[in-house]
Write a protein that holds these residues in place. Structure first.
Motif, short mmCIF file in Angstrom:
data_model
loop_
_atom_site.label_atom_id
_atom_site.label_comp_id
_atom_site.label_asym_id
_atom_site.label_seq_id
_atom_site.Cartn_x
_atom_site.Cartn_y
_atom_site.Cartn_z
N GLY A 418 -3.24 5.29 -5.84
CA GLY A 418 -2.51 4.13 -5.33
C GLY A 418 -1.86 3.31 -6.43
N GLN A 419 -2.47 3.31 -7.62
CA GLN A 419 -1.90 2.54 -8.73
C GLN A 419 -0.59 3.17 -9.18
OE1 GLN A 419 -3.52 -0.32 -10.28
NE2 GLN A 419 -4.62 -0.21 -8.35
N ALA A 422 1.96 2.44 -6.26
CA ALA A 422 2.45 1.07 -6.20
C ALA A 422 3.46 0.83 -7.32
CB ALA A 422 1.29 0.10 -6.32
N GLN A 441 -5.85 0.43 -17.64
CA GLN A 441 -7.03 0.69 -16.81
C GLN A 441 -7.81 1.90 -17.31
OE1 GLN A 441 -6.34 0.61 -12.54
NE2 GLN A 441 -4.38 -0.41 -12.86
N LYS A 519 -17.19 -11.95 -12.76
CA LYS A 519 -17.27 -11.22 -11.50
C LYS A 519 -16.65 -12.01 -10.36
CE LYS A 519 -20.37 -7.46 -11.52
NZ LYS A 519 -21.20 -7.50 -12.71
N TYR A 521 -14.27 -15.28 -8.88
CA TYR A 521 -13.21 -16.20 -9.21
C TYR A 521 -13.74 -17.58 -8.85
CZ TYR A 521 -8.56 -18.09 -9.75
OH TYR A 521 -7.47 -18.80 -10.18
N GLN A 529 -11.23 -19.32 1.32
CA GLN A 529 -11.56 -18.34 2.33
C GLN A 529 -12.09 -19.00 3.61
OE1 GLN A 529 -13.09 -15.15 0.21
NE2 GLN A 529 -13.50 -13.94 2.02
N ASN B 94 -3.31 -1.66 -3.10
CA ASN B 94 -2.88 -1.11 -4.40
C ASN B 94 -2.36 -2.16 -5.37
OD1 ASN B 94 -3.55 1.33 -3.36
ND2 ASN B 94 -1.46 2.04 -3.04
N LEU B 95 -3.02 -3.29 -5.43
CA LEU B 95 -2.69 -4.25 -6.49
C LEU B 95 -3.08 -3.64 -7.82
CD1 LEU B 95 -3.83 -7.69 -5.03
CD2 LEU B 95 -1.54 -6.71 -5.13
N PHE B 96 -2.36 -3.99 -8.88
CA PHE B 96 -2.69 -3.46 -10.20
C PHE B 96 -3.99 -4.09 -10.68
CE2 PHE B 96 2.11 -3.28 -10.32
CZ PHE B 96 2.14 -1.97 -9.88
N ASN B 97 -5.00 -3.28 -10.83
CA ASN B 97 -6.34 -3.80 -11.11
C ASN B 97 -6.45 -4.45 -12.49
OD1 ASN B 97 -7.41 -2.94 -8.67
ND2 ASN B 97 -7.64 -0.86 -9.45
N ASN B 98 -5.55 -4.07 -13.40
CA ASN B 98 -5.66 -4.61 -14.76
C ASN B 98 -4.93 -5.95 -14.91
OD1 ASN B 98 -3.30 -3.01 -14.32
ND2 ASN B 98 -2.85 -3.17 -16.49
N LEU B 99 -4.22 -6.37 -13.86
CA LEU B 99 -3.43 -7.60 -13.97
C LEU B 99 -3.93 -8.65 -12.98
CD1 LEU B 99 0.13 -5.98 -14.06
CD2 LEU B 99 -1.27 -6.68 -16.01
N VAL B 107 5.27 -8.30 -12.98
CA VAL B 107 5.48 -7.13 -13.82
C VAL B 107 6.69 -6.31 -13.39
CG1 VAL B 107 3.80 -5.68 -12.57
CG2 VAL B 107 4.33 -5.18 -14.93
N LYS B 138 -4.64 -16.87 -11.09
CA LYS B 138 -5.33 -16.32 -12.25
C LYS B 138 -6.44 -15.32 -11.87
CE LYS B 138 -3.14 -18.28 -15.54
NZ LYS B 138 -2.09 -17.33 -15.91
N ALA B 139 -6.60 -15.07 -10.57
CA ALA B 139 -7.69 -14.18 -10.14
C ALA B 139 -7.32 -12.72 -10.34
CB ALA B 139 -7.99 -14.43 -8.67
N GLN B 143 -11.56 -9.78 -7.42
CA GLN B 143 -12.23 -11.02 -7.03
C GLN B 143 -11.75 -11.53 -5.67
OE1 GLN B 143 -10.86 -13.05 -10.50
NE2 GLN B 143 -12.78 -12.80 -11.59
N SER B 145 -10.62 -11.05 -1.42
CA SER B 145 -10.93 -10.31 -0.19
C SER B 145 -9.74 -9.41 0.15
CB SER B 145 -11.18 -11.29 0.94
OG SER B 145 -9.94 -11.87 1.33
N ARG B 156 4.10 -9.65 -4.01
CA ARG B 156 4.61 -8.78 -5.08
C ARG B 156 5.86 -8.06 -4.60
NH1 ARG B 156 0.85 -3.89 -7.14
NH2 ARG B 156 1.14 -3.19 -5.01
#
Lengths: 538, 251
Positions: A418-419, A422, A441, A519, A521, A529, B94-99, B107, B138-139, B143, B145, B156
């Motif tokens: 998926g990365q 996207a 990553q 871990k 936020y 939420q 599929n958000l970019f996990n590193n950002l 990006v 900044k999350a 982090q 849901s 995005r």
């Protein structure tokens, strides 16, 4: 089928390398012999023939590439030859098994290392006239039941050994009924084994007995040379100087030089060497004895050990970083999707195949062997005399690169599909996807494996002692063989290794933690939420 | 809702096969600018494949995809440029996990559209505000849901100022209580004149939002029409059965 082809190719590559090496051997030019220096190869760890010391006392000669000096019977003979030839003598400290390759590859000019001119060795190199004649003995403890042995058959059941790669080890076969233990690396190890009782005795020359008796009065020697039925060729009871086959001019010069040294002079030199050789604990002065061993050793060898730590860290650090970049490039290339045009497709296939061979070869052979092949191979094939440290750095880097290439490839392909999708959907090119999304990553996920590789490198660079790089283990074994304090020395060395690896593990764990981030936020996450998200939509 | 009748995407005899398995047999449809199109149908019927082919995440094995009258499958067509104009929202976000959230929305603008950092940030913040995710800039994705992640994914996509936005079952991976927040965002988006193609199982949503509904089954568009026609007067037997099943299940 594919792997078969690959294997054949690898084998072909090796064969080619060997053939090249052999043919080149014949036509080799004389490397360093015409210059003003005479490079002498020896273990510098075989007293009284040759040993290592930290000062230039008693006419010692500097060991090339280190702050230590070599002395002994061989060194004094070398100096006389050097004087005769008007050349400056330099000692190249080389492991016993590395002496012949060092000579044939032109890294040294002469082997003066208490070496006997056996028929087998004569196939590879030439030998001068003898510079020392000796008889063979079995060295045992005085209270041993073998101490009174009279015939070759008296050693039934005795656990005997000798130095690895020497004639002595084969002589054990003539002692009927004796158990031939594994050969050992040097006399220090054999002395230690005899003292601790793991062996009953070892075969050596009379000179070793004379030396050892000075530091350990509880031993005795049984001369087996004169026993009935003992067979040894004349060439085996003498020691000669090794010269490269093609270098007949130097051989003649060495023989001329040896002719000028009388038997009396030789005996005198040997007697001095026996007296001056490094001593073990029992003959220390009382002042030395009062100091704890650790303090004493540190005073004498502290700088050497620190140097070893520095070298080990340098090798591991540079090796891991350079290896990481090699691995990165290889890993990226090996994960490029198949291009559409036929030309690019074929090109990529060839590149991928080459990289696969690289990974297979360097992952599939021990680093120790790689070091020997590369260090001596390069010298033999191209007459390039690599600096030992540079050679070691190169070897660690490409070895690590081969491992990390697979680690990084794994990291890339395990990044969720998926990365990629996207990033593609946003219109990013392959390079942009790789550098901005996938690699950050993948590398983060690979970090534990990279830490692992770093730690492996700290420990495994010890195998580079085969090309005499003075890293921690090499320094440790030198100290041990000079002090005869085996257990304490190696124990300290192992503690140093543990401190190094432990510290590095902590540092990398910190980095990992920092990259992972918190871990949760902070509070806001929960607030929103429970709130009503629709409220915020315009 | 907006009827300009200018065709933006046109699928002509589009086919997709995996080996011998023909997933899409013959897909033909014209999508007008500003139109909201939903694709419904049974699982395995080819809904998602149709959508993924439009974005070329799957390469069609036959037919044409015309974008503003130009066939994007023709050799030499700038695909990355096309993809920048056709956004996509995924089932799995599929958000970019590193950002972090903000960088996720920046990006693409910076790399693909070559916008300046400041401009990209301004646009990203605007859109994050629209989806109610501004406090989370900044999350990291891990982090958040699922519903929050999907809203960021929408921000995005719209930060690229796409002409067409594709949604691939955007609520299917969400817990039921989070479905609402995402659908709400999509409803707001539909009013902005953006062309949207949505694959969904949310029938009520499809009925309310769509200009055109496509029923895809067995690799073809079996029936197409306005929501009233599809949901209240279905002609095709398969569609009737599909809606019957769906009604039975939702009760």
């Amino acid at each position: 089928m594919k792997s078969k082809i690959r294997m054949i190719a690898v084998m072909a590559l090796f064969t080619l390398l060997m053939v090249l090496g052999l043919t080149n051997n014949q036509s080799q030019v004389e490397a360093a012999s015409d210059s003003g220096t005479l490079k002498i190869g020896m273990e510098a760890n075989y007293p009284p023939y040759n040993w290592t010391q930290t000062t230039s006392a008693n006419g010692a000669v500097k060991i090339d590439g280190s702050k230590q000096y070599a002395n002994g019977y061989d060194v004094q003979i070398a100096k006389l030859i050097g004087k005769y030839l008007h050349k400056n003598v330099v000692v190249e400290k080389t492991e016993w098994d590395g002496l012949l390759p060092a000579l044939t590859s032109g890294k040294i000019d002469l082997i003066i290392a208490g070496m006997s001119p056996t028929a087998e060795r004569r196939k590879q190199i030439n030998f001068s006239n003898p510079y020392r004649k000796s008889s063979f003995v079995v060295i045992v403890n005085k209270d041993s039941k073998y101490a009174k042995a009279k015939t070759l058959n008296s050693f039934k059941g005795a656990k005997l050994t000798a130095q690895q790669g020497t004639l002595h080890y084969n002589l054990i076969k003539q002692l009927k009924g004796a158990v031939r233990e594994n050969a050992m690396k040097d006399f220090s190890a054999m002395r230690q084994s005899l003292q601790s009782g793991t062996i009953d005795g070892y075969v050596a020359e009379d000179i070793e007995y004379l030396s050892y008796k000075r530091v350990n009065r509880n031993i005795t020697a049984i001369n087996i040379s004169k026993m009935k039925g003992f067979k040894v060729s004349k060439s085996d009871s003498i020691t000669s100087i090794g010269v490269k086959k093609s270098n007949t001019k130097l051989l003649a010069q060495v023989n001329q030089a040896l002719a000028t040294i009388s038997t009396k002079k030789r005996n005198q030199l040997m007697a001095t060497a026996v007296k001056q050789q490094p001593k073990a604990g029992s003959s220390q002065t009382s002042a030395e004895k009062s100091q704890p061993w650790l303090v004493k050793t540190w005073k004498q060898y502290g700088n050497m050990i620190l140097g070893g730590v520095g070298m080990t860290l340098l090798l591991a650090l540079v090796g891991t970083i350079a290896g990481f970049f090699i691995g990165l490039v290889v890993g990226i290339i090996r994960t490029i999707p198949t291009p559409t045009t036929a030309g690019k497709k074929a090109f990529l296939k060839v590149v991928n195949w080459l990289l696969a061979v690289y990974v297979e070869v360097f992952r599939g052979t021990p680093m120790m062997v790689q070091a020997a092949v590369i260090y001596y191979g390069i010298a033999q094939l191209w007459h390039i005399n690599l600096n030992r440290t540079v050679a070691a750095l190169v070897i660690v880097s490409i070895n690590t690169g081969a491992y990390l290439a697979e680690v990084i490839r794994g990291g890339i392909i395990s990044t969720p599909e998926g990365q990629f999708e996207a990033a593609s959907a946003l219109g990013m090119t392959h390079n942009q996807r790789m550098w901005h999304i996938i690699l950050p990553q993948a590398i983060r996920n690979c970090l534990p494996s990279i830490t692992n590789e770093f730690i492996v490198n700290i420990k495994d660079t010890s195998v580079l002692s085969i090309i005499s790089v003075s890293e921690l283990f090499f320094v440790g074994s030198t100290v041990a063989s000079q002090t005869f304090e085996f257990f304490p020395t190696y124990f300290i060395i192992s503690v140093i290794y543990l401190i190094l690896t432990f510290t590095i593990t902590r540092i990398f764990n910190l980095i990992e933690k920092k990259l992972a981030g918190p871990k949760n936020y902070n509070l806001m996450a929960n607030q929103i939420q429970v709130g009503n998200p629709e409220d915020e939509v315009k | 809702m907006t009827e300009t009748n200018q065709t933006i995407i046109s699928l002509k005899h589009m086919q997709k096969a995996y080996g011998d398995h023909q997933v899409l047999k013959d897909i033909n449809v014209d999508i007008n600018k500003g139109e909201i199109v939903t694709i419904i149908g049974p699982s395995g019927g080819g809904k998602s494949t149709t959508l993924r082919c439009i974005n070329l995440l799957e390469q069609p094995t036959g037919g044409e995809i015309d974008f503003h009258g130009e066939n994007i499958l023709a050799p030499g067509y700038d695909l990355n440029d096309y993809r920048a104009k056709v956004g996509m929202v995924f089932q799995q976000f599929n958000l970019f996990n590193n950002l972090d959230v903000l960088s996720n929305c920046m990006v693409g603008q910076e790399l693909v559209l070559k916008r300046s950092k400041d401009e990209a940030k301004k646009i990203a913040l605007e859109n994050l505000k629209k989806v109610g995710m501004e406090p989370f800039i900044k999350a990291k994705p891990s982090q958040l849901s699922g519903g929050q992640q999907q809203r960021v994914a929408i921000a995005r996509a719209i930060s690229m100022d796409p002409e067409v936005l594709l949604f691939d079952e955007p609520t299917s991976a969400l817990d039921p209580e989070m479905v609402g927040e995402v659908l709400e965002v999509m409803k707001k988006l539909a009013t902005t004149g953006l062309t949207m193609i949505i694959v969904t199982h949310e029938m009520a949503f499809a009925r309310d939002i769509s200009d055109q509904v496509l029923f895809v089954a067995d690799g073809i568009i079996t029936e197409a029409g306005e929501p009233d026609q599809i949901f209240n007067h279905p002609q095709n037997e398969k569609l009737q059965k599909f809606l019957r099943n769906f009604r039975a299940n939702s009760l």
